[in-house]
Design an enzyme around this catalytic site. Structure first.
Site, PDB file in Angstrom:
ATOM      1  N   GLU A  38       9.449  -5.829   8.903  1.00  0.00           N
ATOM      2  CA  GLU A  38       8.126  -3.857   8.054  1.00  0.00           C
ATOM      3  C   GLU A  38       7.020  -4.027   9.630  1.00  0.00           C
ATOM      4  O   GLU A  38       6.852  -2.795   9.134  1.00  0.00           O
ATOM      5  CB  GLU A  38       8.028  -3.782   6.807  1.00  0.00           C
ATOM      6  CG  GLU A  38       7.164  -5.100   6.123  1.00  0.00           C
ATOM      7  CD  GLU A  38       8.026  -6.507   6.081  1.00  0.00           C
ATOM      8  OE1 GLU A  38       8.871  -6.736   6.940  1.00  0.00           O
ATOM      9  OE2 GLU A  38       7.748  -7.282   5.580  1.00  0.00           O
TER      10      GLU A  38
ATOM     11  N   MET B 122      15.730 -13.169   2.070  1.00  0.00           N
ATOM     12  CA  MET B 122      16.569 -14.024   3.057  1.00  0.00           C
ATOM     13  C   MET B 122      16.855 -15.396   2.110  1.00  0.00           C
ATOM     14  O   MET B 122      17.896 -15.600   1.608  1.00  0.00           O
ATOM     15  CB  MET B 122      15.720 -13.948   4.356  1.00  0.00           C
ATOM     16  CG  MET B 122      17.294 -15.254   5.249  1.00  0.00           C
ATOM     17  SD  MET B 122      16.886 -15.937   6.104  1.00  0.00           S
ATOM     18  CE  MET B 122      16.643 -17.608   6.251  1.00  0.00           C
TER      19      MET B 122
ATOM     20  N   GLY C  94       7.348 -13.254  -0.669  1.00  0.00           N
ATOM     21  CA  GLY C  94       6.593 -13.285  -1.678  1.00  0.00           C
ATOM     22  C   GLY C  94       6.418 -14.837  -1.463  1.00  0.00           C
ATOM     23  O   GLY C  94       6.954 -15.784  -0.715  1.00  0.00           O
TER      24      GLY C  94
ATOM     25  N   ASP D  91      -4.936  -2.887   7.547  1.00  0.00           N
ATOM     26  CA  ASP D  91      -5.547  -1.210   8.179  1.00  0.00           C
ATOM     27  C   ASP D  91      -4.931  -1.906   9.304  1.00  0.00           C
ATOM     28  O   ASP D  91      -4.381  -0.716  10.455  1.00  0.00           O
ATOM     29  CB  ASP D  91      -6.726  -1.406   8.009  1.00  0.00           C
ATOM     30  CG  ASP D  91      -7.052  -0.113   7.274  1.00  0.00           C
ATOM     31  OD1 ASP D  91      -6.255   0.578   5.982  1.00  0.00           O
ATOM     32  OD2 ASP D  91      -8.100  -0.304   7.092  1.00  0.00           O
TER      33      ASP D  91
ATOM     34  N   LYS E 276     -10.996   5.339   4.888  1.00  0.00           N
ATOM     35  CA  LYS E 276     -11.328   5.587   5.990  1.00  0.00           C
ATOM     36  C   LYS E 276     -10.113   4.960   7.312  1.00  0.00           C
ATOM     37  O   LYS E 276      -9.845   5.283   8.548  1.00  0.00           O
ATOM     38  CB  LYS E 276     -12.339   4.065   5.980  1.00  0.00           C
ATOM     39  CG  LYS E 276     -12.960   5.299   6.420  1.00  0.00           C
ATOM     40  CD  LYS E 276     -14.486   3.374   6.444  1.00  0.00           C
ATOM     41  CE  LYS E 276     -13.865   2.884   5.485  1.00  0.00           C
ATOM     42  NZ  LYS E 276     -15.045   1.667   4.908  1.00  0.00           N
TER      43      LYS E 276
ATOM     44  N   CYS F 164      12.227 -12.292   3.865  1.00  0.00           N
ATOM     45  CA  CYS F 164      11.619 -13.578   4.546  1.00  0.00           C
ATOM     46  C   CYS F 164      12.261 -14.403   3.039  1.00  0.00           C
ATOM     47  O   CYS F 164      12.936 -14.934   2.984  1.00  0.00           O
ATOM     48  CB  CYS F 164      10.203 -13.122   4.554  1.00  0.00           C
ATOM     49  SG  CYS F 164       9.226 -14.590   4.412  1.00  0.00           S
TER      50      CYS F 164
ATOM     51  N   LYS G  86     -23.562  16.735  -3.040  1.00  0.00           N
ATOM     52  CA  LYS G  86     -24.676  15.254  -4.054  1.00  0.00           C
ATOM     53  C   LYS G  86     -24.891  14.177  -3.154  1.00  0.00           C
ATOM     54  O   LYS G  86     -25.467  13.413  -2.292  1.00  0.00           O
ATOM     55  CB  LYS G  86     -24.916  15.161  -4.967  1.00  0.00           C
ATOM     56  CG  LYS G  86     -26.742  14.951  -5.712  1.00  0.00           C
ATOM     57  CD  LYS G  86     -27.788  15.723  -5.331  1.00  0.00           C
ATOM     58  CE  LYS G  86     -28.010  17.176  -5.961  1.00  0.00           C
ATOM     59  NZ  LYS G  86     -29.268  17.396  -5.312  1.00  0.00           N
TER      60      LYS G  86
ATOM     61  N   HIS H 216       9.580 -10.920   9.276  1.00  0.00           N
ATOM     62  CA  HIS H 216       9.498  -9.752   8.347  1.00  0.00           C
ATOM     63  C   HIS H 216       9.112  -7.952   9.829  1.00  0.00           C
ATOM     64  O   HIS H 216       8.576  -7.741  10.191  1.00  0.00           O
ATOM     65  CB  HIS H 216       7.423  -9.683   8.425  1.00  0.00           C
ATOM     66  CG  HIS H 216       7.667 -10.346   7.153  1.00  0.00           C
ATOM     67  ND1 HIS H 216       7.707 -10.293   6.026  1.00  0.00           N
ATOM     68  CD2 HIS H 216       7.295 -12.028   6.920  1.00  0.00           C
ATOM     69  CE1 HIS H 216       7.068 -10.996   4.876  1.00  0.00           C
ATOM     70  NE2 HIS H 216       6.825 -12.433   5.865  1.00  0.00           N
TER      71      HIS H 216
HETATM   72  N1  GLN Z   1       7.203 -18.095   0.229  1.00  0.00           N
HETATM   73  C1  GLN Z   1       7.900 -18.278   0.910  1.00  0.00           C
HETATM   74  C2  GLN Z   1       7.705 -19.119   3.025  1.00  0.00           C
HETATM   75  O1  GLN Z   1       5.972 -19.856   2.660  1.00  0.00           O
HETATM   76  C3  GLN Z   1       8.471 -16.821   2.221  1.00  0.00           C
HETATM   77  C4  GLN Z   1       6.907 -16.333   2.162  1.00  0.00           C
HETATM   78  C5  GLN Z   1       7.433 -14.893   3.254  1.00  0.00           C
HETATM   79  O2  GLN Z   1       8.078 -14.451   2.180  1.00  0.00           O
HETATM   80  N2  GLN Z   1       6.598 -14.768   3.219  1.00  0.00           N
HETATM   81  O3  GLN Z   1       8.533 -20.125   3.205  1.00  0.00           O
END
Ligand code: GLN
Length: 547
Positions: free
Chosen positions: A522, A386, A356, A72, A18, A383, A192, A520
């Site tokens: 991206e 790095m 992460g 989205d 969607k 993030c 259907k 970020h």
């Molecule tokens: N966990 C890390 C922080 O809170 C990195 C966060 C992330 O990669 N978005 O700073």
């Protein structure tokens, strides 16, 4: 009100695309000279998806104004190339939150506060806010999350039902996206499920104007006529949304079907003919690569591709800019260590460690980064990526053996990444504070912050600008107390906050391409203009692959 509204609902099952359909329609209307915005209404109770696990909900997309939103919105930005904001996504939780706050404040004194009218009024207000002010768009597309028939979605559907009579039939359009499966054994499309889904919509008072059928192959005319007849729509208002291998082909496919034409006619939009040259060039360039690079993504959420949606797209954009196909190899960081890194990354032209949270898998990421640094494989850390690169360098180059992030080891002697308990929020102009016990929702460094780029660095080669703005979503920061030590060992701090208070980009000049950023990038990559850092990363990978 000049804005016309298009409501997009989904039936039969979820994941029919969607968001992509809404974004592609928006892009087509844009090429017809109209201004377009899109809003996503999500029926869950979380105030925003920021507190959800990526396995639950996929990536959390971040806007310039620091909203944590549905992925989205990433599609909307990539297809429309206009920045989304807090206004473009809301949830049942956020709506209830507002209504309850008003109730406590006494705004409804004397009344029993109910789903209808209080919740539905709040939803309508949120939808109509898109049409406020001088910059009101010609068209606002409203995508309702979930599937028709879900209990949670009912207040949203009731709100759009009411809106239709309030803002006038000529100013609204209902599009229903359903699945039309092709049964191989019977050799035909089956309508259907679509009929049932439309029946469900009708039972709550919504008659779709257009039916968009997700299908493996285009639906024959007689089947479309059958759907039109049973679902009570015009014969030329049933369209196929066929499976495509390249998602940027969707606007072109819709155009071939005459979908945007029908929308423009039904809404009486002052639209010129569609101009599709840039979309055609994009599809041509992405379908005719001159080679292939393989990029390893070393992360924790590798089983759910949706968790790295924007990242995936940004790498594809970097490939398009360099005219190469980018093959992504998702590597579960929990399986990587120094003994198997060489075998794991054989054939990889670049290694990327994405963002992460939490310690699980971090040592694998550090092992991957060590391999990339020592074997001179292009590396991009985003993030957490790095932060792990800083930890790796501190441990293995600067000899700070127990170097770590405060997030993973609060007792470490060398917290090269640490929690900033006090900082200046340039948006609110307040000094904000937090500690490890702070609320988890909406309390990170979020949204766009300026970053100054040091000349004659890889970052500068990419951006060609002295200052940029990039989007953040993290709690922890580079610990300035280690800038000197790590700098002396060869780490270059090529991007910092304009007042030099925060490190935003690190790189190793003595390496083919090794760069990490606290933000970020991206989220700001576009198919027709890859983000500069992704463009340069893929360029380095291309050199590594000797293309
Ligand atoms: N966990 C890390 C922080 O809170 C990195 C966060 C992330 O990669 N978005 O700073």
């Amino acid at each position: 009100m000049k804005t016309k509204f298009i409501f997009v609902t989904g039936g039969v099952l979820s994941s029919l695309g969607k968001g992509l359909a809404a974004a592609s329609l928006g892009a087509l209307l844009q090429t017809r000279g109209l201004t377009v915005t899109i809003q996503k209404l999500d029926p869950y109770i979380n105030v925003d998806p920021g507190t959800m696990n990526p396995f639950q909900h996929g990536e959390v997309f971040v806007t310039d104004d620091g909203a944590e939103t549905d992925l989205d919105l990433g599609h909307y930005e990539r297809y429309l190339n206009v920045p989304m904001s807090r206004k473009n996504n809301t949830t049942s939780g956020a709506i209830y939150n507002q209504v309850i706050a008003k109730e406590r404040h006494g705004d409804y004194l004397g009344a029993t506060v109910q789903v209808i009218p209080h919740i539905t009024d709040e939803i309508k207000r949120t939808v109509l806010s898109l049409a406020d002010g001088d910059s009101a768009p010609d068209v606002a597309i409203i995508e309702i999350g979930g599937t028709v028939g879900d209990i949670e979605g009912l207040p949203f559907l009731e709100a759009i039902r009411q809106l239709r009579s309030e803002i006038g039939r000529d100013n609204c359009l209902n599009i229903h996206l359903t699945l039309v499966p092709y049964l191989r054994c019977a050799g035909e499309h089956k309508t259907k499920p679509t009929q049932h889904s439309v029946k469900e919509l009708l039972s709550i008072g919504i008659q779709p104007d257009i039916i968009l059928c997700r299908c493996e192959q285009s639906i024959p005319l007689e089947m479309r006529k059958k759907i039109a007849l049973f679902c009570n729509v015009d014969e030329d208002a049933v369209f196929s949304s066929v499976d495509v291998s390249n998602i940027y082909e969707v606007p072109l496919k819709f155009y071939e079907e005459g979908f945007d034409q029908k929308v423009a006619i039904m809404l009486r939009l002052p639209a010129r003919n569609a101009h599709l040259e840039s979309w055609e060039k994009l599809v041509h360039d992405s379908s005719n690569p001159q080679g292939k690079v393989t990029i390893a993504i070393v992360g924790k959420y590798v089983d759910l591709k949706e968790a790295y949606k924007s990242l995936h797209e940004a790498l594809v954009h970097g490939g398009i800019a360099n005219r190469v196909e980018v093959e992504l190899r998702y590597v579960n960081s929990e399986t990587v260590d120094s003994s198997n890194a060489a075998a794991t990354f054989v054939g990889c032209d670049g290694i990327l460690v994405p963002g992460g949270f939490g310690y699980r898998g971090v040592e694998g990421k550090i092992a991957a980064i060590r391999y990339a640094r020592e074997q001179r494989v292009p590396f991009f850390g985003i993030c957490l990526g790095m932060q792990c690169a800083v930890i790796e360098f501190a441990r293995h180059v600067a000899g700070l053996e127990d170097a770590n992030s405060e997030e993973f080891d609060p007792k470490s002697e060398h917290k090269v990444i640490y929690l900033m308990t006090e900082w200046f929020d340039f948006r609110t102009k307040n000094v904000e504070t937090r500690d490890a016990e702070s609320d988890k929702g909406g309390t990170m460094r979020l949204g766009a912050y300026p970053c100054r780029i040091l000349p004659e660095t890889r970052a500068y080669t990419a951006y060609q600008q002295n200052q940029v703005e990039e989007r953040h979503r993290h709690r922890y920061e580079f610990n300035d107390a280690y800038r000197k030590t790590l700098g002396e060992k060869g780490m270059l701090f090529s991007g910092t906050a304009p007042d030099d208070s925060l490190v935003e980009i690190i790189e190793l000049p003595d390496h083919p391409w090794f760069l990490g950023c606290q933000f970020h990038p991206e989220f700001k990559s576009r198919p027709m203009s890859a983000h500069p850092l992704f463009r340069e990363f893929i360029k380095a990978a291309k050199q590594q692959a000797r293309i």
